[in-house]
Motif scaffolding. Structure first.
Motif: not given
Length: 404
Positions: A214-219
């Motif tokens: 969740v933190r590393s995926s843009p948007g």
């Protein structure tokens, strides 16, 4: 069993599960046995306290142990909860709230797992996961149609035969929903081009891994937060609609009938939303959310026939927005963490409801309906920047990439 037969079994589960005879009158029952509106808010907060604590862990359970098994556990809890609520709510706020908290656990085991299981089943079709939006729209429409039937039926049972018939009848219908789930395969992921099985021990997703994605995926974080905020406002509109419509002079039977008709409109919107060009889903979600905010504000500020019409319109609008949002969220998450991440908006939604739902009930009693509904509509409008302009999708290696 063929993919289409499995889908029919899945939809039978959805239809029976959402024949919730008490779904449109549980607040009215609590008021009937002597609760005040703010005490109803406390009970709803207890429900969401359990939901917040258990939402994501039960999603991990579904991803690691089995999505079908998670559904069965949730339904078994759903069989026990309605009779307990009927019997314990008259004894006081504490036992009634504990019962609602117990029922939340059933919702947690189903929430996230049903989306993930449906996504797995979509991959068995010739068009693959591209069919998910259509299948999810159908699932949402079936659930709303069941709710449309259940709302007036539950109201009629409560008024004509007694409240216990609605509560014990719901328990029976939930028990029947277990049967089609048992017809589904334990290995939900199996299919052309699929290498992982949900129930296999090869995939061991964790909370830390889900948070990293969740933190590393843009948007993706924005999508999760948007889903939580949308749920808070829309659910507040649904639940307080029971009391708001009756405060405007409608009878219990008329109020439940309005809720039933609203569910029909929402079902139609859900079934048709997938036909919209998927290249414009993000934009449609933003504009639909703005329209939903206006309609919710109108529920509490208009008079006469405009209030139930606004309520019906808000349900229809939400039906379409919900399908487009679910399609975007599921497009953005990896298979092994699908139930876990799909549970995250629901967990955050519950966290917000713990604080806001009792506050809304108190504010309605203190200041009236208009200010509260205006605040809900404005708050929803302010969530639209969370829907990023660019779409997320998963690349071949599972990494998030964007497309316009």
């Amino acid at each position: 069993m063929s993919a289409r037969k499995m889908l029919r079994s899945f939809y039978a589960f959805v239809a029976l599960r959402w024949l919730r005879l008490t779904g449109a009158l549980w607040i009215l029952y609590l008021l009937h046995v002597g609760w005040s509106l703010w005490q109803v808010g406390i009970a709803e907060a207890a429900f969401h306290l359990v939901s917040f604590a258990a939402g994501v862990p039960t999603g991990v359970y579904a991803d690691r142990i089995g999505r079908r098994r998670s559904l069965v556990i949730g339904l078994l809890i759903g069989v026990l909860a309605p009779p307990l609520e009927y019997l314990l709510a008259p004894r006081g706020v504490l036992p009634g709230s504990l019962t609602l908290g117990f029922s939340a656990l059933g919702w947690c085991f189903i929430g996230g797992a049903d989306q993930a299981l449906l996504y797995d089943l979509s991959r068995r079709l010739p068009e693959g996961s591209q069919a998910f939006a259509r299948l999810y729209g159908r699932m949402d429409a079936i659930s709303l149609l069941s709710g449309a039937v259940a709302a007036p039926l539950g109201g009629w049972l409560a008024l004509s035969l007694g409240w216990r018939y609605a509560y014990f009848g719901q328990s029976l219908l939930t028990a029947l929903a277990i049967l089609p789930v048992l017809l589904l395969p334990r290995t939900e992921h199996a299919g052309p081009g699929v290498t992982a099985a949900t129930d296999a021990a090869t995939s061991r997703p964790s909370l830390a891994e889900a948070w990293q994605v969740v933190r590393s995926s843009p948007g993706l974080l924005g999508l999760v937060l948007f889903g939580a905020l949308l749920g808070i406002v829309a659910t507040s509109n649904h639940l307080y609609g029971q009391s708001s419509l009756t405060q405007r002079g409608e009878t219990v039977l008329v109020a439940t009938a309005v809720i039933g008709v609203s569910s029909l409109l929402a079902a139609a919107a859900s079934a048709l939303a997938h036909r919209l060009d998927d290249r414009h889903h993000r934009r449609l979600v933003r504009w639909g959310t703005l329209a939903l905010g206006v309609l919710i504000a109108a529920v509490g500020t208009t008079k006469g026939a405009l209030a139930p019409l606004s309520f019906a319109g808000s349900n229809a609008c939400e039906g379409g927005v919900n399908v487009l949002y679910a399609a975007e969220l599921n497009r953005a998450v990896p298979d092994a963490l699908r139930a876990t991440i799909a549970s995250a908006p629901e967990a955050l939604f519950s966290l917000g409801m713990i604080a806001l739902f009792p506050l809304e009930g108190w504010a309605m009693g203190r200041f009236g309906l208009s200010p509260v509904y205006l605040a809900l509509g404005l708050g929803l409008a302010l969530t639209t920047p969370l829907i990023a302009q660019k779409r997320l999708r998963r690349g071949p290696g599972g990494n998030a990439v964007t497309s316009t």
